[in-house]
Each structure stands twice: as structure tokens, then as C-alpha cells.
Motif scaffolding. Structure first.
Motif, PDB file in Angstrom:
ATOM      1  N   ALA A  57       0.814  -1.376  -0.125  1.00 24.50           N
ATOM      2  CA  ALA A  57      -0.094  -0.076   0.092  1.00 24.50           C
ATOM      3  C   ALA A  57       1.063   1.199   0.046  1.00 24.50           C
ATOM      4  CB  ALA A  57      -0.839  -0.201   1.342  1.00 24.50           C
ATOM      5  N   GLN A  58       2.043   1.174   0.820  1.00 20.38           N
ATOM      6  CA  GLN A  58       2.844   2.421   0.798  1.00 20.38           C
ATOM      7  C   GLN A  58       3.385   2.627  -0.476  1.00 20.38           C
ATOM      8  OE1 GLN A  58       3.848   4.421   3.764  1.00 20.38           O
ATOM      9  NE2 GLN A  58       4.147   5.594   1.968  1.00 20.38           N
ATOM     10  N   ALA A  59       3.669   1.611  -1.100  1.00 19.46           N
ATOM     11  CA  ALA A  59       4.489   1.648  -2.684  1.00 19.46           C
ATOM     12  C   ALA A  59       3.385   2.331  -3.546  1.00 19.46           C
ATOM     13  CB  ALA A  59       5.013   0.530  -3.024  1.00 19.46           C
ATOM     14  N   MET A 111      -6.359   1.860  -4.956  1.00 25.17           N
ATOM     15  CA  MET A 111      -5.584   0.684  -4.623  1.00 25.17           C
ATOM     16  C   MET A 111      -5.012   0.696  -3.597  1.00 25.17           C
ATOM     17  SD  MET A 111      -4.239  -0.376  -8.676  1.00 25.17           S
ATOM     18  CE  MET A 111      -3.319  -1.699  -8.076  1.00 25.17           C
ATOM     19  N   ALA A 112      -4.322   1.663  -2.969  1.00 26.11           N
ATOM     20  CA  ALA A 112      -3.695   1.807  -1.470  1.00 26.11           C
ATOM     21  C   ALA A 112      -4.689   1.706  -0.634  1.00 26.11           C
ATOM     22  CB  ALA A 112      -2.916   2.967  -1.488  1.00 26.11           C
ATOM     23  N   ALA A 113      -5.792   2.170  -0.763  1.00 25.41           N
ATOM     24  CA  ALA A 113      -6.545   2.106   0.175  1.00 25.41           C
ATOM     25  C   ALA A 113      -7.401   1.054   0.375  1.00 25.41           C
ATOM     26  CB  ALA A 113      -8.050   3.255  -0.093  1.00 25.41           C
ATOM     27  N   GLN A 114      -7.553   0.155  -0.894  1.00 25.96           N
ATOM     28  CA  GLN A 114      -8.195  -1.154  -0.607  1.00 25.96           C
ATOM     29  C   GLN A 114      -6.907  -2.161  -0.129  1.00 25.96           C
ATOM     30  OE1 GLN A 114      -9.263  -1.857  -4.856  1.00 25.96           O
ATOM     31  NE2 GLN A 114     -10.897  -0.296  -4.851  1.00 25.96           N
ATOM     32  N   SER A 115      -5.787  -1.958  -0.468  1.00 23.86           N
ATOM     33  CA  SER A 115      -4.801  -3.022   0.260  1.00 23.86           C
ATOM     34  C   SER A 115      -4.346  -2.902   1.699  1.00 23.86           C
ATOM     35  CB  SER A 115      -3.427  -2.480  -0.666  1.00 23.86           C
ATOM     36  OG  SER A 115      -3.516  -2.862  -1.950  1.00 23.86           O
ATOM     37  N   SER A 116      -4.845  -1.516   2.201  1.00 21.92           N
ATOM     38  CA  SER A 116      -4.551  -1.657   3.683  1.00 21.92           C
ATOM     39  C   SER A 116      -5.546  -0.608   4.348  1.00 21.92           C
ATOM     40  CB  SER A 116      -2.968  -1.217   4.017  1.00 21.92           C
ATOM     41  OG  SER A 116      -2.867  -0.885   5.391  1.00 21.92           O
ATOM     42  N   PRO A 117      -5.944  -1.065   5.434  1.00 21.82           N
ATOM     43  CA  PRO A 117      -6.782  -0.176   6.115  1.00 21.82           C
ATOM     44  C   PRO A 117      -6.174   1.242   6.628  1.00 21.82           C
ATOM     45  CG  PRO A 117      -7.294  -2.292   7.078  1.00 21.82           C
ATOM     46  CD  PRO A 117      -6.035  -2.333   6.031  1.00 21.82           C
ATOM     47  N   ASP A 118      -4.925   0.968   6.887  1.00 23.23           N
ATOM     48  CA  ASP A 118      -4.117   2.117   7.532  1.00 23.23           C
ATOM     49  C   ASP A 118      -3.980   3.127   6.408  1.00 23.23           C
ATOM     50  OD1 ASP A 118      -3.596   0.674   9.971  1.00 23.23           O
ATOM     51  OD2 ASP A 118      -1.737  -0.005   9.352  1.00 23.23           O
ATOM     52  N   ALA A 119      -4.318   2.754   5.107  1.00 24.45           N
ATOM     53  CA  ALA A 119      -3.945   3.928   4.266  1.00 24.45           C
ATOM     54  C   ALA A 119      -5.304   4.824   4.102  1.00 24.45           C
ATOM     55  CB  ALA A 119      -3.593   3.055   2.939  1.00 24.45           C
ATOM     56  N   HIS A 120      -6.371   4.266   4.506  1.00 18.91           N
ATOM     57  CA  HIS A 120      -7.605   5.109   4.228  1.00 18.91           C
ATOM     58  C   HIS A 120      -7.724   6.523   4.567  1.00 18.91           C
ATOM     59  CE1 HIS A 120     -10.185   1.220   4.685  1.00 18.91           C
ATOM     60  NE2 HIS A 120      -9.616   1.142   3.603  1.00 18.91           N
ATOM     61  N   ILE A 121      -7.075   6.932   5.574  1.00 21.62           N
ATOM     62  CA  ILE A 121      -7.196   8.295   6.146  1.00 21.62           C
ATOM     63  C   ILE A 121      -5.882   9.147   5.118  1.00 21.62           C
ATOM     64  CG2 ILE A 121      -6.668   9.970   7.750  1.00 21.62           C
ATOM     65  CD1 ILE A 121      -7.782   8.163   9.879  1.00 21.62           C
ATOM     66  N   PRO A 122      -4.856   8.678   4.853  1.00 19.79           N
ATOM     67  CA  PRO A 122      -3.760   9.647   3.878  1.00 19.79           C
ATOM     68  C   PRO A 122      -4.598   9.442   2.396  1.00 19.79           C
ATOM     69  CG  PRO A 122      -2.614   7.829   5.518  1.00 19.79           C
ATOM     70  CD  PRO A 122      -3.902   7.449   5.573  1.00 19.79           C
ATOM     71  N   VAL A 123      -5.016   8.567   2.031  1.00 20.62           N
ATOM     72  CA  VAL A 123      -5.796   8.484   0.915  1.00 20.62           C
ATOM     73  C   VAL A 123      -6.727   9.257   0.738  1.00 20.62           C
ATOM     74  CG1 VAL A 123      -6.903   7.085  -0.984  1.00 20.62           C
ATOM     75  CG2 VAL A 123      -5.021   6.234   0.203  1.00 20.62           C
ATOM     76  N   PHE A 124      -7.700   9.233   1.744  1.00 17.50           N
ATOM     77  CA  PHE A 124      -8.664  10.336   1.666  1.00 17.50           C
ATOM     78  C   PHE A 124      -8.342  11.759   1.502  1.00 17.50           C
ATOM     79  CE2 PHE A 124     -11.283  13.239   4.199  1.00 17.50           C
ATOM     80  CZ  PHE A 124     -12.542  13.254   3.594  1.00 17.50           C
ATOM     81  N   PHE A 125      -7.316  12.179   2.333  1.00 19.68           N
ATOM     82  CA  PHE A 125      -6.753  13.268   2.270  1.00 19.68           C
ATOM     83  C   PHE A 125      -6.140  13.912   0.711  1.00 19.68           C
ATOM     84  CE2 PHE A 125      -6.776  13.343   6.956  1.00 19.68           C
ATOM     85  CZ  PHE A 125      -7.909  14.441   7.017  1.00 19.68           C
ATOM     86  N   ALA A 126      -5.225  12.762   0.446  1.00 21.57           N
ATOM     87  CA  ALA A 126      -4.536  12.960  -0.767  1.00 21.57           C
ATOM     88  C   ALA A 126      -5.697  13.264  -2.140  1.00 21.57           C
ATOM     89  CB  ALA A 126      -3.639  11.499  -1.180  1.00 21.57           C
TER      90      ALA A 126
END
Length: 610
Positions: free
Chosen positions: A509-511, A538-553
Motif C-alpha cells: 500500500a505504501q508503494a 488501490m492503496a486504500a483497498q490494500s491496507s486499512p491504514d491507508a484510508h485516511i492518507p488516501v482520503f486527504f490525498a
């Protein structure tokens, strides 16, 4: 040289350490031990000089004893009127041999006593007592004891790390043909720790070490030929080295000498059972039981291991061990599967000996690449199944893997240099976890045994080796180093390449997030907003931890493009040429926009619930 041996100072210090450790309270045990076990560099240098000069003194002692013996013999010969030169020569040789034998025998006995205490030790106090005997034996020229003391100086046992003194002792031992010293000097040369960074010299040391019988050198050479590190890649040569180590390990594990240890990743730092406390507090044990019942797989495996061998004050309980291993195995833990296979292979009251069941669980673990499972299958196949072992995985079960525990303990206690040296040695042997941990410590720049300017390049080298072995986090790290220019030139294109590998091969997800950002801004790759949106999703789907960063991005991306549509698109379809965000708000204008969005959201939420 003073009549009183300088080594006595070291022995007195160790004796004081033992008394202090015994008197300390449990709650302050580790902190005070670190304070009381520090040995000054000057004392260690004196100790080292004394050992190195000891053999010169031995010759002087021999000469004095021979002189006294000769005078006595001559006196007797004059009385008896016997003039026999041959007899005098024989007596002289006999005295020399006898003195040497007595000196050697005493040193050997002291070393054996130290080994016995060390094998039976259950705490730091007893281990310190063992090193008192090693110090005495080393003072008498015992090579094995000198190797023990050199290792203590290198790895920082009891807070007495001194790389310079260790190197001097290793060099002296290497001249005597010590393969352990050859291996240590090769390791230090390969990293440039206390010595010149010289891979060619390191290879020579490793070659001599392996020829002398060092299994560590054999394993290092196997890994180097397998990966093509400073040698031409040669799988046949690598196989030959790994086979020798695997045969050695298989013999040890067949006799149940030791148990595989847990390899903790410093990048994850889980709060698990790895600690220096010899007795597990009852409330902590209850807490771990609670976590295990809640489904914490790592805790389940740890409790299973403790009950399997009876550690940290817990009784050996095969039923509880099997219970926790089965829960973890059901959740997909390869380690748990392998331990269940081991229990059925050896047989006990909870898991009666059953090769078929052992084969089942070893196969499940081996299918996930687990080294213990691979070794278990190797043993079963060896006795009639007819399939070859995977050698590298078996080699990683060697007793040297115990350094994973001592290195982790040292790191937790703040002894960064000691931790780094131990992890770095394991990394040199090809352990991927150790390569990641060494790189993690180096990039923190907390270590003092390497110059700071060498830390990022060495960390990049180790992240690369870990990435080649399949570590997704390490692959992302390589991308980061090229993106920011850590230990190498800033190169967006290379960074994007590594992020792409981590995203495509490991679904990191980070990548994906990093790659989306680069596509959004056209850094090293062609700008593509649609692909950026897709990668963010795809990052948000791969990891729950990515939801908030992806939302702001995504909020930032959509807001910026909405503003651009308003500002840059008019009725004449001409761009607003004088408006350039980079010049107006600076190179980090996108962060400003994100902050603005967050402020607006907070304002709206306060008005809604106010």
C-alpha cells in the motif's frame, strides 16, 4: 611488567559485577547492571596487552626454570662426578615440556569449567562467573578462551565492548590459525568496522575461515556465491558450501540440540514476549493469555514456545503448547505449523509420535517457505521419502541464530552498537531479517562504531540485499533512498521503478501511495492523473491504514484540479499563464492545500455539532 598480573583487575571487576547483580532489585535489574558492568577502555587495553605479552613471559619463565634446574643438576653431577651432557640435555627438555604441559593443562581445565558454567547458566550472574574462568584461561594462553574473550569484546557482553581491543586479539589468534578469528576479521573488513572497508580482504579471511572449519564462513560464502556478492554468481559452489553447513545443522537438530528462535523485526517492534526477564510476571502472563484468546497470532506462537520448553518460570506443558500452536496454525502461522510438526516428529504426551502427522504440518509450513518446516521435511525424506532438502533454510537454523535474541535485547536496552554488530554478522550470513534490522539501525544514525557518512550507503546496501530476498518493506525503502537522495544520488526514475516492483509484486500500500503521488506530479514518470487516482484507490483497498492518507490525498487532488479548471479554463479555452502555484505558494503548495482542506473540515464539523 609488574609481578601482579593486570588480568587480576579484570577478574576483580567481574567479581564486583557478580555481587552487584545478585543484590539488585528486580525492577531496576537491567538499568543497574548496565551501569555496573561497564569496563573502561584503558582497563581492557591493559587486559589485552597482558594476554598478548603473556606468551613472551612464558618463554622467560621457561628460561628461569631451566636455569634453576640446570644448576641443580650440575650440582648433583659434580657431587657424583658424572659428566654426562646427554643427560643434562634430556633433563632440560623434560623440564621445558613439563612446565608447558602443566601450564596448558591448567588453562584447559579453567576453560572447561567456564564452558560448564555457561551451559548451565540461567541468568547474567552465572554467565559473568563463566567469563571469569575464561579470562583466567586466556591469561594462560588458552586459544579457545581467548576466542571467547575476543567475542565478548566485539559483541559487548556485560557492557565491555571494545572493537579495537577485539581486533588486536583476533589478529593475534589468526596468526595461531584460529578459524573463528579469521571469520571475525572477514566480517569486520566487510563492513569497515574498526578496520579498513575491504571486500577483497574479507573474502580472503572467509576463505581461510571456511578451510579451517568455520561453519559461519561456509554459510557466508554460500550466500555470497548464491547472490553474486563480490564474486561471480555460482550456484554449484554455493550449494557445496550450504550443504556442509546443512549437514552440520541437521546432525545438531536431529539430536534436539537447541530450538529455533523468534526473529523480531525492528521495523515492526511488536510488544511480544522477548525480554531479558527470567521470570514472566503473572499479571503479564494473564495479559498475554488474554491477547492470545483474542486472536493475536504472534503471542499464541510465543506462548506455545514457552510452554513447549518451559521458559520464563512457566512449567513445561505439552498440552498448552499444542493448544496455542493449533490456534496460531489455524490462523495461518507457518511457525506454528512447523512447531506442531516438530512435536509430532519427536513425540510427547500431547502429541504422540506420528510421522504422517508430522509430515502434514511440516509440508504446510514448508509451502510457506518456513525454514523449520523445510528442515522437518528434509529429515523425513532422508529416512525414506526420497526428496532433497532446501539447504539455505536449514542452515539458518544454526545455533548462531541465538544472536537474534541477544541483539534484540541489546537494542531494547539501548546498547545500539552491540545490537548492530550482532545483527550485521547475521546479515552477512544471509539472514534477511538481520539485513533489515541492521539497515534500520544504521539509518537511525544512533550507532557509534561507523562514521555517519558511511551509514546511509551501508544501509542502502543492506536494504537492497533484503529486498532481493523478498522483503517488500525493504523494496519501498530503496525507493525512498533514491527519491530523497539518501546514500546515493537523487533519482526519481529509479525510485519509481522500485515502488512499481513493490506495488506489483507485493501489493504494498505504501508503494502504491508513493507511486500515485509521483504520477500525480510527474516525478520521474509521465504525469497521469487518472493513474494516480487509481493507485490511491488501490492503496486504500490494500491496507486499512491507508484510508485516511488516501482520503486527504484524493481531496487535495480533486480540489487542486477543480481550482485549476476554474482558473485556467475560460471561454476562450486559454490558460491563465500568469498564475503559477509553485511561484505563488512555494514548492510545497500541495501541503498547504491539504492543511486548508483539513481546516475547512474541522470548521464544518464544529458548526454541525456545536
Amino acid at each position: 611488567m609488574k609481578p601482579l598480573s593486570l588480568l587480576i583487575e579484570i577478574l576483580i571487576i567481574l567479581g564486583v559485577i557478580i555481587k552487584n547483580i545478585e543484590a539488585e532489585k528486580h525492577s531496576k535489574k537491567q538499568t543497574e547492571r548496565n551501569a555496573t558492568t561497564q569496563v573502561s577502555a584503558n582497563e581492557l587495553k591493559q587486559f589485552l596487552s597482558h594476554i598478548l605479552e603473556r606468551r613472551k613471559l612464558i618463554k622467560v619463565i621457561y628460561q628461569r626454570e631451566n636455569a634453576l634446574g640446570k644448576k641443580k643438576i650440575q650440582r648433583k653431577l659434580r657431587i657424583k662426578g658424572i659428566q654426562n651432557k646427554d643427560l643434562s640435555k634430556r633433563n632440560k627438555n623434560h623440564l621445558r615440556k613439563q612446565a608447558k604441559k602443566n601450564f596448558t593443562d591448567e588453562g584447559d581445565q579453567l576453560f572447561k569449567t567456564g564452558i560448564k558454567i555457561l551451559q548451565q547458566s540461567k541468568n547474567q550472574k552465572q554467565k559473568a562467573e563463566a567469563y571469569v574462568f575464561f579470562a583466567k584461561a586466556a591469561d594462560m594462553g588458552n586459544l579457545k578462551a581467548m576466542e571467547k574473550m575476543a567475542d565478548a569484546l566485539l559483541f559487548g557482553n556485560f557492557g565491555m565492548q571494545n572493537i579495537t581491543a577485539a581486533i588486536q586479539l583476533y589478529e593475534s589468534l589468526a596468526k595461531e590459525g584460529s578459524y573463528k578469528a579469521q571469520n571475525a576479521l572477514g566480517f569486520l573488513s566487510s563492513y569497515g568496522i574498526g578496520m579498513e572497508y575491504n571486500q577483497a580482504k574479507a573474502l580472503i579471511y572467509y576463505t581461510f575461515g571456511s578451510a579451517g572449519g568455520s561453519m559461519m564462513s561456509q554459510m557466508i560464502l554460500g550466500y555470497r556465491y548464491l547472490s553474486g556478492i563480490n564474486v561471480l554468481q555460482n550456484c554449484e559452489v554455493a550449494l557445496n558450501h550450504y550443504k556442509k553447513v546443512a549437514d552440520y545443522i541437521a546432525d545438531k537438530l536431529e539430536k534436539s540440540e537447541g530450538i529455533p528462535v523468534e526473529k523480531v523485526r525492528l521495523t515492526e517492534r511488536p510488544e511480544n514476549l522477548s525480554s531479558n526477564n527470567e521470570i514472566l510476571d503473572w499479571d503479564i502472563y494473564q495479559y498475554y493469555k488474554f491477547l492470545a484468546e483474542r486472536g493475536d497470532v504472534q503471542i499464541q506462537v510465543s506462548l506455545g514456545q514457552l510452554h513447549l520448553i518451559g521458559r520464563k518460570g512457566l512449567d513445561q506443558d505439552y498440552y498448552k503448547a499444542l493448544y496455542y500452536f493449533l490456534k496460531a496454525a489455524k490462523a495461518g502461522s507457518a511457525n506454528a505449523m512447523a512447531f506442531i510438526g516438530k512435536m509430532y516428529l519427536e513425540g510427547n504426551v500431547a502429541a504422540p509420535q506420528n510421522n504422517a502427522t508430522a509430515f502434514k504440518y511440516f509440508s504446510m509450513a514448508a509451502s510457506k517457505g518456513n525454514a523449520i518446516g523445510l528442515h522437518g521435511l528434509g529429515l523425513l525424506y532422508f529416512y525414506g521419502k526420497g526428496v532433497p532438502v532446501l539447504y539455505k533454510g536449514v542452515c539458518e537454523l544454526g545455533h548462531w541464530a541465538e544472536k537474534f535474541l541477544t541483539a534484540y535485547f541489546a537494542y531494547k536496552d539501548g546498547d545500539i552498537d552491540s545490537s548492530l554488530v550482532q545483527y550485521a554478522l547475521l546479515a552477512e550470513m544471509g539472514y534477511e531479517v538481520a539485513q533489515s534490522n541492521s539497515a534500520f539501525i544504521l539509518e537511525s544514525k544512533k550507532a557509534k562504531i561507523l562514521e555517519k557518512e558511511k551509514m546511509y550507503p551501508m544501509a542502502l546496501l543492506l536494504w537492497n540485499r533484503a529486498a532481493i530476498q523478498g522483503n517488500a518493506f525493504a523494496r519501498v525503502k530503496i525507493g525512498d533512498y533514491h527519491y530523497y537522495g539518501y546514500g546515493t544520488k537523487k533519482d526519481y526514475q529509479t525510485a519509481a521503478t522500485h515502488y512499481s516492483i513493490a506495488a506489483d509484486k507485493y501489493h504494498s500500500a505504501q508503494a502504491m501511495f508513493n507511486l500515485a503521488y509521483m504520477y500525480e506530479h510527474g516525478l520521474g514518470i509521465t504525469k497521469d492523473i487518472h493513474l494516480a487516482r487509481r493507485l490511491y484507490d488501490m492503496a486504500a483497498q490494500s491496507s486499512p491504514d491507508a484510508h485516511i492518507p488516501v482520503f486527504f490525498a484524493l481531496m487535495k487532488l480533486e480540489t487542486v484540479h477543480l481550482l485549476r479548471d476554474i482558473l485556467f479554463f475560460n471561454q476562450f479555452t486559454m490558460r491563465w499563464k500568469w498564475m503559477k502555484l509553485d511561484n505563488t505558494l512555494g514548492p510545497y503548495w500541495d501541503l498547504f492545500v491539504i492543511g486548508l482542506i483539513v481546516a475547512v473540515l474541522i470548521f464544518l464539523l464544529r458548526n454541525r455539532y456545536g
